[in-house]
Design an enzyme around this catalytic site. Structure first.
Site, PDB file in Angstrom:
ATOM      1  N   GLY A 153       0.892  -1.152   0.000  1.00  0.00           N
ATOM      2  CA  GLY A 153       0.000   0.000   0.000  1.00  0.00           C
ATOM      3  C   GLY A 153       0.920   1.189   0.000  1.00  0.00           C
ATOM      4  N   CYS A 154       0.389   2.367  -0.192  1.00  0.00           N
ATOM      5  CA  CYS A 154       1.234   3.554  -0.155  1.00  0.00           C
ATOM      6  C   CYS A 154       1.701   3.763   1.281  1.00  0.00           C
ATOM      7  CB  CYS A 154       0.423   4.733  -0.646  1.00  0.00           C
ATOM      8  SG  CYS A 154       1.379   6.183  -0.970  1.00  0.00           S
TER       9      CYS A 154
END
Lengths: 409, 140
Positions: free
Chosen positions: B50-51
């Site tokens: 994920g970021c």
């Protein structure tokens, strides 16, 4: 600490959004380095445009088109005056900082040769890294990095040593979005010019805090986004010295940017239109001008003094929390605090703070090289604007304490 | 237990909490509880970036059922993973393929499955379903 005379209560009345609640709590908005909020004066300018003179510009002979054109070009003049550009056609409207950087990077494709060197600072936003990497891939130029120290300051000695006759371009942010460091851009620009290199300064984070004078700085390119300075999203400006803008080829083809088109050959329009293909964000440009008017009415000196007071207070109070570490402790920094709590992931802190109505940014802030430097996955970043209050800093500190109690142990 | 029955059980459990604090404290406890994945499976192949937070997922087939183990570097994400594992692990691939994740909405954690959270959970669910599809073809 002497209190700065600043009527924040009055100023907050200009921002309708600050009255809203989030998760049943009063909103505490501390994500200003990502997007600042919009005052009623700017909202009014947007509404006025769509209610009274929405039309395409530079073309129509009718009254609405003329009014819209006049207002749009007045906005360009406001931007010129604000940044003290020598000529109005040195101001190019863009969709934002990223667009401005890509425009310049693309233009340099035809000016760089294999073996030329371009220097980038170690604390750039991805938007001021990736376009240059792409440029280097296209041209065979070499990308070199100006390192930073533990405090989050550029190592200027190394920078001086990296500069040579091969250096053609230097790009650096005025203020780091992740750390808040104010970089010594005068020194960076002067040193680059001594070897004949051009300099692009990413002013996205500086514009809300500092009124940059592009002539005094002698900078070649300066880019900003309106949404960091109380303006709307999707609009920004590129300042370029006339001599450079004339040298760079157009970025995008289309309407508005041409002088004459035949299927055999097209000649391009003069500056600034050469770089403004298609119908621009007319309303956005006008609102950008209104945002600068608003900020200048408050005054940048008053803004800077007040924000500095908030920064000092928040730094002192957050530092009292056991296990909290602040990243970016440069001598010269703006109202941004990046931090972590030992043993806690920033995402978890951000999630709890959101539940308390406090908006902060968590993650790598589109600056992964900085996170790699500190060997962390990311930080929690609180960024303060002139409409924030001491009480909101207290709410942040209490929220972080609460998150820590929930997450640690 | 069927996927549906486990989801109903979780909804029932969460209905006892009065406010978000209790829900999150429970999630955090779940997240802290045990390592959910064997260290050897925390490889780059099993990572979902994920970021913001990282998620690792590992799947293996035992008889006709799919076993999942997973982990995250963020504790609230890990708590939600624990719930997803409870729902989807030790189930038949076909049932996993057909199941929804409506229960996350109903226990008040909907925002964690929003793509803007960038916590890797949406990709994790997609990955679990992809494993189910892949292993379903093996069973046949």
């Amino acid at each position: 600490m002497t209190e700065v005379d600043f009527d924040v209560v009055q100023i907050r009345k200009d921002f309708p959004i600050l009255n809203r609640e989030v998760n049943g709590k009063p909103l505490v908005y501390l994500d200003n380095a990502a997007t600042s909020q919009t005052p009623q004066q700017v909202i009014n300018a947007i509404v006025d445009y769509y209610q009274n003179y929405n039309a395409n510009i530079h073309r129509g002979v009718h009254a609405l088109s003329q009014e819209a054109t006049d207002k749009y070009e007045q906005a360009r003049q406001k931007i010129q005056q604000h940044f003290n550009a020598a000529k109005v056609h040195e101001i190019i409207f863009t969709s934002g900082t990223t667009h401005g950087i890509n425009l310049v990077a693309n233009g340099f494709s035809s000016l760089l040769q294999k073996g030329d060197e371009v220097l980038v600072s170690a604390m750039e936003h991805h938007s001021n890294i990736v376009p240059w990497q792409m440029l280097c891939e296209r041209t065979g130029a070499i990308l070199k990095v100006i390192p930073m120290n533990e405090q989050g300051e550029l190592v200027m000695e190394t920078y001086q040593n990296l500069l040579s006759s091969k250096t053609k371009l230097v790009f650096c942010n005025h203020i780091s979005n992740a750390l808040g460091t104010i970089n010594p851009i005068e020194e960076i620009i002067n040193a680059a010019h001594e070897v004949g290199a051009a300099v692009l300064i990413d002013g996205a984070q500086a514009a809300p805090h500092i009124k940059a004078d592009v002539q005094a700085l002698d900078v070649d390119f300066y880019v900003v986004s309106a949404h960091k300075i109380c303006g709307p999203t999707g609009v920004g400006m590129l300042y370029g010295k006339e001599e450079w803008l004339k040298k760079l080829p157009p970025y995008q083809g289309g309407g508005e940017m041409i002088a004459e088109v035949t299927f055999e050959k097209t000649t391009y329009a003069e500056l600034p239109h050469k770089f403004e293909a298609g119908t621009p964000n007319i309303c956005g440009g006008i609102a950008f001008g209104a945002a600068l008017d608003y900020m200048n009415t408050i005054g940048f000196e008053a803004i800077a003094a007040y924000e500095h007071q908030l920064l000092d207070y928040a730094t002192t109070e957050l530092s009292k929390i056991d296990g909290l570490k602040i990243y970016g402790t440069a001598q010269n920094k703006t109202s941004v605090i990046s931090f972590n709590i030992e043993g806690v992931h920033p995402y978890d802190i951000g999630t709890i703070l959101d539940k308390l109505g406090i908006a902060v940014r968590t993650g790598h802030h589109c600056a992964q090289p900085i996170m790699d430097f500190y060997k962390i996955p990311g930080t929690v970043r609180a960024s303060f604007c002139f409409y924030n209050t001491k009480e909101e800093v207290d709410a942040l500190v209490a929220g972080v304490e609460r998150a820590k109690n929930m997450l640690v142990g | 237990m069927t996927i549906q029955a486990i989801q109903e059980e979780i909804i029932e459990e969460f209905s006892m909490f009065d406010d978000w604090m209790q829900r999150y404290e429970y999630m955090i406890e779940l997240g802290k509880s045990l390592p959910l994945i064997d260290e050897q499976y925390k490889t780059d192949d099993n990572i979902i970036k994920g970021c913001q937070s990282k998620v690792w997922v590992h799947a293996e087939l035992e008889d006709d059922k799919l076993l999942f183990t997973a982990d995250s570097d963020a504790i609230i994400t890990k708590g939600i993973i624990a719930l997803l594992i409870r729902v989807f692990s030790n189930q038949k691939p076909k049932d996993i393929m057909e199941a929804d994740t409506q229960f996350i909405d109903e226990i008040g954690l909907k925002e964690h499955l929003s793509p803007t959270r960038a916590n890797g959970l949406v990709s994790m669910i997609k990955q679990m379903k992809l494993y189910a599809v892949a292993y379903q073809t093996q069973i046949k």
